[in-house]
Design an enzyme around this catalytic site. Structure first.
Site, PDB file in Angstrom:
ATOM      1  N   TYR A 143      -5.161  -5.996   0.410  1.00  0.00           N
ATOM      2  CA  TYR A 143      -5.578  -6.726   1.617  1.00  0.00           C
ATOM      3  C   TYR A 143      -6.808  -7.549   1.291  1.00  0.00           C
ATOM      4  O   TYR A 143      -7.759  -7.053   0.674  1.00  0.00           O
ATOM      5  CB  TYR A 143      -5.899  -5.739   2.747  1.00  0.00           C
ATOM      6  CG  TYR A 143      -6.316  -6.419   4.041  1.00  0.00           C
ATOM      7  CD1 TYR A 143      -5.402  -7.182   4.771  1.00  0.00           C
ATOM      8  CD2 TYR A 143      -7.613  -6.300   4.533  1.00  0.00           C
ATOM      9  CE1 TYR A 143      -5.770  -7.808   5.953  1.00  0.00           C
ATOM     10  CE2 TYR A 143      -7.992  -6.916   5.725  1.00  0.00           C
ATOM     11  CZ  TYR A 143      -7.063  -7.669   6.428  1.00  0.00           C
ATOM     12  OH  TYR A 143      -7.431  -8.287   7.598  1.00  0.00           O
ATOM     13  N   ASP A 235     -12.468  -9.120  -5.355  1.00  0.00           N
ATOM     14  CA  ASP A 235     -12.767  -9.038  -3.924  1.00  0.00           C
ATOM     15  C   ASP A 235     -13.573  -7.758  -3.709  1.00  0.00           C
ATOM     16  O   ASP A 235     -13.016  -6.652  -3.663  1.00  0.00           O
ATOM     17  CB  ASP A 235     -11.473  -9.038  -3.115  1.00  0.00           C
ATOM     18  CG  ASP A 235     -11.743  -9.012  -1.613  1.00  0.00           C
ATOM     19  OD1 ASP A 235     -12.923  -8.854  -1.212  1.00  0.00           O
ATOM     20  OD2 ASP A 235     -10.784  -9.146  -0.842  1.00  0.00           O
ATOM     21  N   LYS A 264     -19.096  -7.280   4.601  1.00  0.00           N
ATOM     22  CA  LYS A 264     -19.560  -5.957   5.049  1.00  0.00           C
ATOM     23  C   LYS A 264     -21.038  -5.675   4.755  1.00  0.00           C
ATOM     24  O   LYS A 264     -21.899  -6.170   5.452  1.00  0.00           O
ATOM     25  CB  LYS A 264     -18.649  -4.882   4.450  1.00  0.00           C
ATOM     26  CG  LYS A 264     -17.146  -5.235   4.691  1.00  0.00           C
ATOM     27  CD  LYS A 264     -16.318  -4.113   5.146  1.00  0.00           C
ATOM     28  CE  LYS A 264     -14.832  -4.466   5.172  1.00  0.00           C
ATOM     29  NZ  LYS A 264     -14.118  -4.132   6.340  1.00  0.00           N
TER      30      LYS A 264
HETATM   31  N1  PLP Z   1     -11.229  -8.287   1.646  1.00  0.00           N
HETATM   32  C1  PLP Z   1     -11.191  -6.952   1.696  1.00  0.00           C
HETATM   33  C2  PLP Z   1     -11.054  -6.172   0.429  1.00  0.00           C
HETATM   34  C3  PLP Z   1     -11.299  -6.292   2.921  1.00  0.00           C
HETATM   35  O1  PLP Z   1     -11.254  -4.958   2.966  1.00  0.00           O
HETATM   36  C4  PLP Z   1     -11.445  -7.058   4.097  1.00  0.00           C
HETATM   37  C5  PLP Z   1     -11.568  -6.389   5.401  1.00  0.00           C
HETATM   38  O2  PLP Z   1     -11.531  -5.221   5.552  1.00  0.00           O
HETATM   39  C6  PLP Z   1     -11.478  -8.442   3.987  1.00  0.00           C
HETATM   40  C7  PLP Z   1     -11.379  -9.032   2.761  1.00  0.00           C
HETATM   41  C8  PLP Z   1     -11.658  -9.278   5.215  1.00  0.00           C
HETATM   42  O3  PLP Z   1     -12.931  -9.118   5.725  1.00  0.00           O
HETATM   43  P1  PLP Z   1     -13.252  -9.436   7.256  1.00  0.00           P
HETATM   44  O4  PLP Z   1     -12.545  -8.401   8.063  1.00  0.00           O
HETATM   45  O5  PLP Z   1     -14.739  -9.390   7.339  1.00  0.00           O
HETATM   46  O6  PLP Z   1     -12.713 -10.797   7.521  1.00  0.00           O
END
Ligand code: PLP
Length: 446
Positions: A143, A235, A264
Site C-alpha cells: 500500500y 516508501d 506520519k
Molecule cells: N505509504 C504507506 C507505506 C502508508 O502506510 C500510507 C498510509 O498509511 C501511505 C503511503 C499514505 O499516507 P497517507 O494516508 O498519509 O496519505
C-alpha cells in the site's frame, strides 16, 4: 460496555458523510466504530467514557501517544500564535529539512507535502520524469496511499485498478511482483527493464500484516534498479524515524534508495508527507527543473514545528529505546500466548510495530520457538511458516479479525487497528501495565 453515544453519533454521521467516516478504513468494524473524545497517554477515551489501551495511535504518526512532550506542545502553540500559515517560506521548514538530511544519508534534499499519498504520487511523477520511462514496479498487496499508480490488483503485468474510477490504462504502467521473490524481480527487469522508471517498496511491508524482507532482497532490488537505469523508491511513510531510529529503516538495512517518501512521524501528529533523495533528483521540483509539484499547505509551520520538535526530542531522549523495549516485551508475550493457544498464528513486527497474523499453517509443520522480531532469519525454526508475501498473508483467516476478535479486544479495553492487515504502534507513552493488560486480553480473546 455502553456505546450509546457512539451509536448516535454514527447514526448522525451516516446522513452527512459516506459510511459515516472520513477515511474508508475507519468504517471496517461492524456494526459501527466508536467515536473518540480524547486521548490520554497511551489510551483513548471514547464518547461514552470507555477507556482503551490504544495501539492504533492515529495509524502511526504519534511517537508520544496522546501527550506531546512539553517542548513539542510549546513549539506548536507558539507557531499557532504567530499566525497559522503564510504561503511563503518560513525558517522552521529549513530547520526540519536540515534535521532530516543530517540523519538520513540518502536524503540530500527534501520537499515537504501534506500526506503520504501526496508524497508517493510526487515520487512516481519524479521517477518517471527523471528516467523518461512510465512503468512503476510495486509489491503485490503493498500500500502506498490512495493513488492511481499503486491502487492495483493482479500479478506481474496483468494488473487492474483495484478501485472503480481509475482508468484501466493507468494500470498498464504498473507492474506488481511478490515481495521477497528475487526471481520475480529479476524477471520483471528482463521483460520490461527498458520501460521501468522505478521500483517502489516499503522496506518492511507494514500494510499487509507486517512482513520483513528476507536477507538480500533489498540488495537485489538496489542492484537491479542500478543496473537497469531505474530508481529505487523506499516508501518510509510508516517505517521512517520509527524503525531503525533516526536513520530510518534504510539505515537498519544499509540501503541507500534514490528517493524516499515520508509521512506520519515527521509531522508530529499533524498532516504531512515528504519526498527526499539525491539532490539532482529532488532539484527537478524547482521551477527550472519543471516537474510540477505544489501545495497550498505544504511545509505548514505548525506541522513543521510539531514534526521537528518531536524528532529532536527523540534524538535527545531514550524514546526509541523505550518503544523498542516495550515492543520486544509485547511480541515475546504474544509469542507465548500464540504458541499455547493458536500455534498456527504468527507474531510479526519489529521495534515499535507489531501484529498477530491469523495465518493458517497446521501446527505440526513447525517446531521450536520463534525468537520474535520477524527478521526472517533462515535459521529460525518458524522461518518457513513466516509469511513472506501477500499470498501468504491473504491465506489467513480474514473474517475472524473483523467479526469476532477485534470486538473481543475492544470489550476488554484494548483498541487494535480496525483492519487486520495494518500495523499497530508502540509509543513512548505506553507502559508495562498497558502491555500486561493487552497480553491478558489477547489470552482471553484468542
Ligand atoms: N505509504 C504507506 C507505506 C502508508 O502506510 C500510507 C498510509 O498509511 C501511505 C503511503 C499514505 O499516507 P497517507 O494516508 O498519509 O496519505
Amino acid at each position: 460496555m455502553n456505546h450509546d453515544r457512539s451509536r448516535d453519533l454514527y447514526d448522525r454521521a451516516l446522513s452527512v458523510m459516506p459510511g459515516g467516516v472520513n477515511s474508508s478504513v475507519r468504517a471496517a468494524i461492524e456494526p459501527y466504530p466508536f467515536f473518540v473524545e480524547r486521548g490520554d497517554g497511551g489510551h483513548v477515551i471514547d464518547a461514552d467514557g470507555n477507556r482503551y489501551v490504544d495501539w492504533v495511535m492515529g495509524l502511526g504518526p504519534l511517537l508520544y501517544g496522546h501527550d506531546l512532550p512539553q517542548p513539542v506542545e510549546s513549539a506548536v502553540q507558539s507557531k499557532v500564535s504567530e499566525g497559522p500559515m503564510f504561503g511563503a517560506p518560513t525558517e522552521i521548514e529549513v530547520e526540519h529539512a536540515e534535521f532530516v538530511t543530517r540523519h538520513v544519508p540518502s536524503v540530500e534534499s527534501i520537499r515537504f507535502v501534506n500526506s503520504g499519498t501526496e508524497a508517493t504520487v510526487s515520487a512516481c511523477r519524479l521517477a518517471r520524469a527523471a528516467t523518461g520511462r512510465d512503468k512503476i514496479v510495486v509489491m503485490q498487496g503493498g500500500y502506498h496511499g490512495a493513488q492511481e499508480t499503486t491502487l492495483v490488483e493482479g500479478e506481474y503485468d496483468d494488473v487492474e485498478p483495484s478501485s472503480p474510477g481509475i482508468p484501466e490504462e493507468f494500470a498498464e504502467h504498473t507492474l506488481a511482483v511478490p515481495f521477497n521473490d528475487e526471481e520475480a524481480a529479476q524477471r520483471v527487469f528482463e521483460d520490461h527493464g527498458e520501460d521501468i522508471a522505478a521500483v517502489m517498496v516499503e522496506p518492511i511491508l507494514a500494510n499487509m500484516g507486517i512482513v520483513a524482507p528476507v536477507d538480500g532482497y533489498h540488495e537485489t532490488l538496489r542492484d537491479l534498479t542500478e543496473d537497469n537505469g531505474a530508481l529505487l523508491i523506499f516508501d518510509e511513510v510508516i517505517t521512517g524515524f520509527r524503525v531503525g531510529g533516526l536513520q530510518c529503516a534504510q539505515g537498519k538495512f544499509g540501503i541507500d534508495p534514490d528517493i524516499t517518501t515520508f509521512g506520519k512521524l515527521i509531522g508530529g501528529g499533524f498532516p504531512v508527507g515528504a519526498i527526499g533523495g539525491r539532490s539532482e533528483l529532488i532539484e527537478q521540483f524547482t521551477p527550472s527543473g519543471e516537474v510540477f509539484q505544489a501545495g497550498t499547505f505544504s511545509g505548514h509551520p505548525v506541522t513543521m514545528a510539531a514534526g521537528l520538535e518531536s524528532l529532536r526530542y527523540a534524538a535527545e531522549h531514550d524514546v526509541h529505546e523505550h518503544i523498542n523495549d516495550l515492543g520486544d516485551r509485547l511480541r515475546t508475550g504474544l509469542q507465548e500466548i500464540v504458541e499455547d493457544q493458536a500455534p498456527e498464528y504468527t507474531v510479526a513486527g519489529t521495534e515499535g510495530i507489531f501484529k498477530v497474523l491469523f495465518t493458517r499453517d497446521a501446527p505440526e509443520t513447525f517446531e521450536g520457538h520463534c525468537e520474535g522480531g520477524c527478521s526472517q532469519r533462515p535459521d529460525c525454526p518458524r522461518f518457513e511458516h513466516c509469511p513472506k508475501n501477500a499470498a501468504d498473508v491473504a491465506a489467513g483467516q480474514t473474517d475472524r479479525w473483523r467479526r469476532v476478535f477485534w470486538g473481543e479486544m475492544k470489550d476488554q479495553g484494548v483498541f487494535l487497528s480496525q483492519n487486520q492487515f495494518e500495523a499497530q504502534f508502540v509509543t513512548y507513552a505506553h507502559t508495562d501495565d498497558d502491555v500486561e493488560t493487552t497480553l491478558e486480553a489477547y489470552k482471553q480473546a484468542l
